[in-house]
Design an enzyme around this catalytic site. Sequence first.
Site, short mmCIF file in Angstrom:
data_model
loop_
_atom_site.label_atom_id
_atom_site.label_comp_id
_atom_site.label_asym_id
_atom_site.label_seq_id
_atom_site.Cartn_x
_atom_site.Cartn_y
_atom_site.Cartn_z
N GLY A 207 -5.81 -5.53 4.54
CA GLY A 207 -7.35 -5.52 4.44
C GLY A 207 -7.82 -5.70 5.89
O GLY A 207 -8.80 -4.93 6.28
N GLU B 180 1.40 3.11 -4.83
CA GLU B 180 2.44 4.02 -4.69
C GLU B 180 3.44 3.45 -5.93
O GLU B 180 4.50 4.08 -6.36
CB GLU B 180 3.15 4.33 -3.47
CG GLU B 180 3.64 3.16 -2.85
CD GLU B 180 2.64 2.23 -1.88
OE1 GLU B 180 1.53 2.35 -2.11
OE2 GLU B 180 3.07 1.61 -1.15
N GLU C 218 -10.78 -7.62 -1.27
CA GLU C 218 -10.44 -8.75 -2.20
C GLU C 218 -9.03 -8.83 -2.01
O GLU C 218 -8.11 -8.05 -2.41
CB GLU C 218 -10.50 -8.38 -3.76
CG GLU C 218 -11.93 -7.94 -4.13
CD GLU C 218 -12.55 -9.27 -4.58
OE1 GLU C 218 -12.26 -10.42 -4.43
OE2 GLU C 218 -13.82 -9.05 -4.31
N GLU D 157 1.12 -16.90 0.92
CA GLU D 157 1.14 -16.23 -0.67
C GLU D 157 2.69 -15.92 -0.89
O GLU D 157 3.33 -14.98 -0.27
CB GLU D 157 0.36 -15.01 -0.76
CG GLU D 157 -0.03 -14.96 -1.76
CD GLU D 157 -1.19 -13.67 -1.72
OE1 GLU D 157 -1.04 -12.91 -1.00
OE2 GLU D 157 -1.76 -13.69 -2.88
N LYS E 125 -7.29 5.62 -4.67
CA LYS E 125 -5.89 5.60 -4.33
C LYS E 125 -5.09 4.34 -4.77
O LYS E 125 -5.35 3.34 -4.55
CB LYS E 125 -5.40 5.69 -2.95
CG LYS E 125 -4.17 6.04 -2.41
CD LYS E 125 -3.49 5.64 -1.21
CE LYS E 125 -3.14 4.28 -1.33
NZ LYS E 125 -2.00 3.96 -2.22
N CYS F 195 -3.34 -12.45 -7.40
CA CYS F 195 -3.94 -13.14 -6.22
C CYS F 195 -4.71 -14.39 -6.65
O CYS F 195 -5.02 -15.37 -5.78
CB CYS F 195 -5.42 -12.10 -5.97
SG CYS F 195 -6.33 -11.82 -7.50
N GLY G 98 -6.03 -5.98 -2.10
CA GLY G 98 -4.59 -5.97 -1.77
C GLY G 98 -4.54 -7.07 -0.85
O GLY G 98 -4.95 -8.10 -0.78
P1 NAD Z 1 -0.96 -3.97 -0.22
O1 NAD Z 1 -1.86 -4.47 0.62
O2 NAD Z 1 0.50 -3.87 0.17
O3 NAD Z 1 -1.37 -2.59 -0.94
C1 NAD Z 1 -2.40 -2.46 -1.43
C2 NAD Z 1 -2.86 -0.92 -1.23
O4 NAD Z 1 -3.04 -0.60 -0.16
C3 NAD Z 1 -1.79 0.11 -1.93
O5 NAD Z 1 -2.46 0.99 -2.68
C4 NAD Z 1 -1.35 0.64 -0.39
O6 NAD Z 1 -0.66 1.88 -0.71
C5 NAD Z 1 -2.45 0.55 0.13
N1 NAD Z 1 -2.15 0.56 1.54
C6 NAD Z 1 -1.36 -0.02 2.31
N2 NAD Z 1 -1.29 0.24 3.69
C7 NAD Z 1 -2.59 0.88 3.95
C8 NAD Z 1 -3.18 1.28 4.97
N3 NAD Z 1 -2.90 1.08 6.17
N4 NAD Z 1 -4.59 1.41 4.87
C9 NAD Z 1 -5.10 1.86 3.66
N5 NAD Z 1 -4.35 1.38 2.50
C10 NAD Z 1 -3.22 1.10 2.60
O7 NAD Z 1 -0.99 -4.93 -1.47
P2 NAD Z 1 -0.11 -4.94 -2.72
O8 NAD Z 1 1.31 -5.51 -2.39
O9 NAD Z 1 -0.31 -3.72 -3.66
O10 NAD Z 1 -0.62 -6.17 -3.84
C11 NAD Z 1 -0.46 -7.49 -3.58
C12 NAD Z 1 -1.57 -8.06 -2.78
O11 NAD Z 1 -2.95 -7.74 -3.20
C13 NAD Z 1 -1.79 -9.63 -2.75
O12 NAD Z 1 -1.61 -9.97 -1.29
C14 NAD Z 1 -2.39 -10.14 -3.53
O13 NAD Z 1 -2.96 -11.42 -3.51
C15 NAD Z 1 -3.59 -9.03 -3.37
N6 NAD Z 1 -4.48 -9.02 -4.48
C16 NAD Z 1 -5.79 -9.48 -4.43
C17 NAD Z 1 -6.65 -9.61 -5.76
C18 NAD Z 1 -8.07 -9.94 -5.55
O14 NAD Z 1 -8.90 -9.71 -6.41
N7 NAD Z 1 -8.45 -10.68 -4.37
C19 NAD Z 1 -6.06 -8.96 -6.86
C20 NAD Z 1 -5.00 -8.56 -6.70
C21 NAD Z 1 -4.12 -8.42 -5.84
#
Ligand code: NAD
Length: 506
Positions: free
Chosen positions: A247, A192, A264, A398, A189, A298, A242
């Site tokens: 997480g 969005e 991650e 962050e 997935k 990140c 994310g």
């Molecule tokens: P997010 O957590 O909002 O969303 C990430 C994904 O999770 C999306 O596909 C979203 O639709 C999905 N999601 C949302 N709610 C969910 C739920 N309840 N259950 C399962 N899936 C769900 O993150 P974002 O805004 O897309 O990305 C930014 C974040 O990602 C930042 O915190 C960044 O640091 C982190 N990030 C980490 C790394 C790493 O490798 N450590 C790399 C890139 C980004």
Amino acid sequence: MKDLTINNAIEFDLPAPFIGRHLIAGEWVESAETFERVSPSHGTVVSVCAKGDEAVTEKAINAARGAFAAGTWSRASGKDRAAVLLKVADLIEANVERIALLETLESGKPISQSRGEVGGAADLWRYAASLARTAHGDSHNTLGADMLGVVVKDPIGVVSIITPWNFPFWILSQKLPFALAAGCTVVVKPSEMTPSSTVMMGELLLEAGLPAGVCNIVLGYGQPVGSLMSSHKDVDMVTFTGSTAVGKLITQAASGTLKKVALELGGKNPQVICPDADLESAADAVTFGVYFNVGQCCNSSSRIIVHEDIAADFVARVVALSRKVKFGDPLDPDTQVGAIVTAEHNAKIDTYVQAAIAEGATLELGGSVLPVGGLGEQFYQPTVVSGVSPSMAIAREEVFGPVLVVLTYRTLDEAITLTNDSDYGLSAGIWSENIHTCLEFARRAQAGTIWTNTWMDGYPELSFGGVKQSGQGREIGHYGFEEFLEVKSLVMRVGRSRTPWVKQDA
Ligand code: NAD
């Protein structure tokens, strides 16, 4: 603001919106409902995608489970798996322009960086192909004359892959080829906000000959799609990149079936600048580290910890370089920093900056939205904030924008304490000409990656991941591959020497 370098809108014929569908059991599937992505830089609809619900997610998981059981992929030889992964790598390279354009239109990142991200991902697929042929366990020939023990590695099973919007194609490629190399089947997935490049990946997988059902894609939101992918009993592992907040939700959702979770997450990554450092290189790396991907990384180096004696000089260097970085139209090949992902996120970045100023921090540069000629205001100025105390939200959370926070130190111990004074532990760096200083820092800093005299260099061979609330598990490299493998022990008697448990004459 007039001293900044801004690239106004260039002439460009935007393509018609990309139409995205789910990929289930090798077929493209529509949904009654769709969702649109409006380009953060250009304000127009750039993709329209099928919006997944529980029923379609269930179908995708069933397809992955069925494909795993069928064994066409999960029991294929490493050689055959590698052949498909290598074909995917070639196809990625042949499709860089098409994928990079959509990636830029959906995410707002500069086209030059999208090209680098997509083209560079091919190398992750090639590296994973090499690993497909290396999975092996070990043997124990010392258990006695009549016993042989063998430890084998099996694919873990069905894996849910959930990705964010900031590096959609790269992060997918940090997970998917490694899961496939191990023999797993998957449900993916994408965010969005950036679904299209994952759909394009699905097209390449089919063209490369990946059997139907091995990789399934569901488009849509965290609720209900991501949530069901995290809790479903037929999923054996969830790998998620994310935010730390999501997480934690995934960990809770996965706990019902005790499935494996790899995370991650976020970071608040420091670079320590010592007085003996090559300050010119360090200032350039700090500028790169904070503005690359508009600070929406990140691994952004969102805080620097500078020795008091050189702090004023160092900040002046970074501010001077910040004025030269080219902000603006992401479609201009010359642009280095593009748009912010959403208007809400732009406002959130500004809230952090204004709160720090209200608490007594000093604004050295920037500090408000950045209007770009012909493109509107979903951009943020390069921003440097000094006089920050370690307890301020801007120093701890962050911000995920082009905002650099400056802290100062007097002794190396103090610098290491500040480095580790964080809920996060993704990456950290140090700049010093003294190898002993660098090694002491590297050994004591709490982070998954330590850079010395460089920033954000990465290789498929090296592991990637975080400690503390930056995540769990590792990606890429041989450690990342192992995450998708389960260990099984075979205990084998040689000959008929077993002593009966039930006494026959009793
Ligand atoms: P997010 O957590 O909002 O969303 C990430 C994904 O999770 C999306 O596909 C979203 O639709 C999905 N999601 C949302 N709610 C969910 C739920 N309840 N259950 C399962 N899936 C769900 O993150 P974002 O805004 O897309 O990305 C930014 C974040 O990602 C930042 O915190 C960044 O640091 C982190 N990030 C980490 C790394 C790493 O490798 N450590 C790399 C890139 C980004």
